[in-house]
Design an enzyme around this catalytic site. Sequence first.
Site, PDB file in Angstrom:
ATOM      1  N   ASP A 132       0.800  -1.226   0.000  1.00 44.24           N
ATOM      2  CA  ASP A 132       0.000   0.000   0.000  1.00 44.24           C
ATOM      3  C   ASP A 132       0.834   1.278   0.000  1.00 44.24           C
ATOM      4  O   ASP A 132       0.318   2.358  -0.305  1.00 44.24           O
ATOM      5  CB  ASP A 132      -0.942   0.021   1.204  1.00 44.24           C
ATOM      6  CG  ASP A 132      -2.056  -1.002   1.094  1.00 44.24           C
ATOM      7  OD1 ASP A 132      -2.472  -1.287  -0.048  1.00 44.24           O
ATOM      8  OD2 ASP A 132      -2.503  -1.527   2.126  1.00 44.24           O
ATOM      9  N   GLY A 175      -6.181  -0.768  -1.865  1.00 43.92           N
ATOM     10  CA  GLY A 175      -5.993   0.596  -1.387  1.00 43.92           C
ATOM     11  C   GLY A 175      -7.215   1.042  -0.611  1.00 43.92           C
ATOM     12  O   GLY A 175      -7.984   1.888  -1.061  1.00 43.92           O
ATOM     13  N   ALA A 191      -5.026   4.987 -17.801  1.00 38.03           N
ATOM     14  CA  ALA A 191      -6.455   4.880 -17.494  1.00 38.03           C
ATOM     15  C   ALA A 191      -7.181   6.186 -17.803  1.00 38.03           C
ATOM     16  O   ALA A 191      -6.614   7.277 -17.683  1.00 38.03           O
ATOM     17  CB  ALA A 191      -6.639   4.513 -16.018  1.00 38.03           C
ATOM     18  N   SER A 220     -13.566   2.614 -26.060  1.00 40.17           N
ATOM     19  CA  SER A 220     -13.426   1.806 -24.860  1.00 40.17           C
ATOM     20  C   SER A 220     -12.716   2.641 -23.795  1.00 40.17           C
ATOM     21  O   SER A 220     -12.015   3.605 -24.123  1.00 40.17           O
ATOM     22  CB  SER A 220     -12.624   0.528 -25.142  1.00 40.17           C
ATOM     23  OG  SER A 220     -11.299   0.862 -25.536  1.00 40.17           O
ATOM     24  N   GLU A 227     -10.009   0.298  -3.779  1.00 39.52           N
ATOM     25  CA  GLU A 227     -11.095  -0.350  -3.042  1.00 39.52           C
ATOM     26  C   GLU A 227     -11.691   0.552  -1.969  1.00 39.52           C
ATOM     27  O   GLU A 227     -12.822   0.338  -1.534  1.00 39.52           O
ATOM     28  CB  GLU A 227     -10.606  -1.658  -2.416  1.00 39.52           C
ATOM     29  CG  GLU A 227      -9.473  -1.498  -1.427  1.00 39.52           C
ATOM     30  CD  GLU A 227      -8.981  -2.839  -0.895  1.00 39.52           C
ATOM     31  OE1 GLU A 227      -9.746  -3.815  -0.920  1.00 39.52           O
ATOM     32  OE2 GLU A 227      -7.822  -2.890  -0.458  1.00 39.52           O
ATOM     33  N   HIS A 258      -5.978 -10.310  -4.576  1.00 43.90           N
ATOM     34  CA  HIS A 258      -4.717 -10.670  -3.950  1.00 43.90           C
ATOM     35  C   HIS A 258      -3.601 -10.972  -4.937  1.00 43.90           C
ATOM     36  O   HIS A 258      -2.449 -11.170  -4.517  1.00 43.90           O
ATOM     37  CB  HIS A 258      -4.920 -11.853  -2.995  1.00 43.90           C
ATOM     38  CG  HIS A 258      -5.631 -11.476  -1.735  1.00 43.90           C
ATOM     39  ND1 HIS A 258      -6.993 -11.325  -1.678  1.00 43.90           N
ATOM     40  CD2 HIS A 258      -5.165 -11.162  -0.500  1.00 43.90           C
ATOM     41  CE1 HIS A 258      -7.342 -10.968  -0.452  1.00 43.90           C
ATOM     42  NE2 HIS A 258      -6.255 -10.862   0.282  1.00 43.90           N
ATOM     43  N   MET A 259      -3.900 -11.013  -6.221  1.00 45.83           N
ATOM     44  CA  MET A 259      -2.820 -11.187  -7.183  1.00 45.83           C
ATOM     45  C   MET A 259      -1.818 -10.044  -7.081  1.00 45.83           C
ATOM     46  O   MET A 259      -0.642 -10.195  -7.440  1.00 45.83           O
ATOM     47  CB  MET A 259      -3.376 -11.271  -8.609  1.00 45.83           C
ATOM     48  CG  MET A 259      -3.961  -9.983  -9.149  1.00 45.83           C
ATOM     49  SD  MET A 259      -4.479 -10.119 -10.882  1.00 45.83           S
ATOM     50  CE  MET A 259      -2.910 -10.296 -11.687  1.00 45.83           C
ATOM     51  N   GLN A 260      -2.261  -8.899  -6.547  1.00 42.80           N
ATOM     52  CA  GLN A 260      -1.369  -7.752  -6.405  1.00 42.80           C
ATOM     53  C   GLN A 260      -0.283  -7.984  -5.356  1.00 42.80           C
ATOM     54  O   GLN A 260       0.743  -7.309  -5.347  1.00 42.80           O
ATOM     55  CB  GLN A 260      -2.181  -6.511  -6.028  1.00 42.80           C
ATOM     56  CG  GLN A 260      -3.149  -6.070  -7.095  1.00 42.80           C
ATOM     57  CD  GLN A 260      -4.254  -5.201  -6.532  1.00 42.80           C
ATOM     58  OE1 GLN A 260      -4.084  -4.005  -6.383  1.00 42.80           O
ATOM     59  NE2 GLN A 260      -5.395  -5.798  -6.207  1.00 42.80           N
TER      60      GLN A 260
END
Length: 328
Positions: A132, A175, A191, A220, A227, A258-260
């Site tokens: 974090d 986060g 983004a 797109s 989060e 949790h892949m992060q």
Amino acid sequence: MALEVKKIGVFTSGGDSPGMNAAIRSVVRTCAYLKIECVGIYRGYQGMIEGDFKTLDARSVNNIINKGGTILKSARCEEFRTKEGRQKAHEQLLKEGIDAFVVIGGNGSFTGALLFNEEFNFPIMGIPGTIDNDILGSTYTIGFDTAINTVVDAIDKIRDTASSHNRLFFVEVMGRDVGHIALNAGVGAGAEEILIPEQNLGLERLVDSLKRSKKSGKSSSIVIVAEGDRIGKNVFELKEYVEEHLPIYDVRVSVLGHMQRGGNPTCFDRVLASRMGVKAVESLLEGKSNYMVGIRDNNLILTPISEAIKAHTDIDEELIRVSDIMTT
């Protein structure tokens, strides 16, 4: 005046982060270099209470610098929150002959260590290990760089699908209290919008931004959502709101979860962890205690743990400005 330290314990606590193994390796090998014993404490404070110890030497940490997670494991420990639990932990440390310990973790882990020191005057040193990047006293924490690179890689792949199907993707990243991952990865991945807890963009402004993107010719879009973002109750509520007010979009949600926290640590995290481990051991031998090792302007510094746990780090306002320009 230097502390009489002949045996140092090391453990990881709280959530795992890439680079923790590199930090363990650094602590162990620094101890070996300085001819001091090192003991691995397994499963954090729970293992400390139960005496789950193992002597580690330089060869014990071969081939772990490249691995994610933590070989010492991590666990929550409600018992350590009690005075009786901490007393048990102290007795186990004394029984093992451990004179000081290095804790690799985040705010919760440091808070427990500081309380332990206050009660037993036990020498401690902290190394910030959390994706974090939210601990005062260090520009970077171990695991942050790996996490944002993992997120960027995932977003690059999601964008391929978004472009192929003319879709809008909400990508939720970790986060809960701070938006460092979302902001950095969002800028790095290009983004269209970045939603973080530090800023309340508002649902109407989000919709207006997406309308402008559509009008400018974008078929797109990728919206990064921390989060802990406060616009909606969760990312799925955002999806429903946009679908209701912008039916022209085919909206999808991807929660990276949790892949992060996983994956091989980047070179930056491996080097940072190695530097911090050396500094932690050397600082204990110099008689310092109750500090966290941090980095600022590429120099290692010590911050009192009592200061490090007071608040979260501030978001980078300059990067927010860059983000606003890039999403034009």
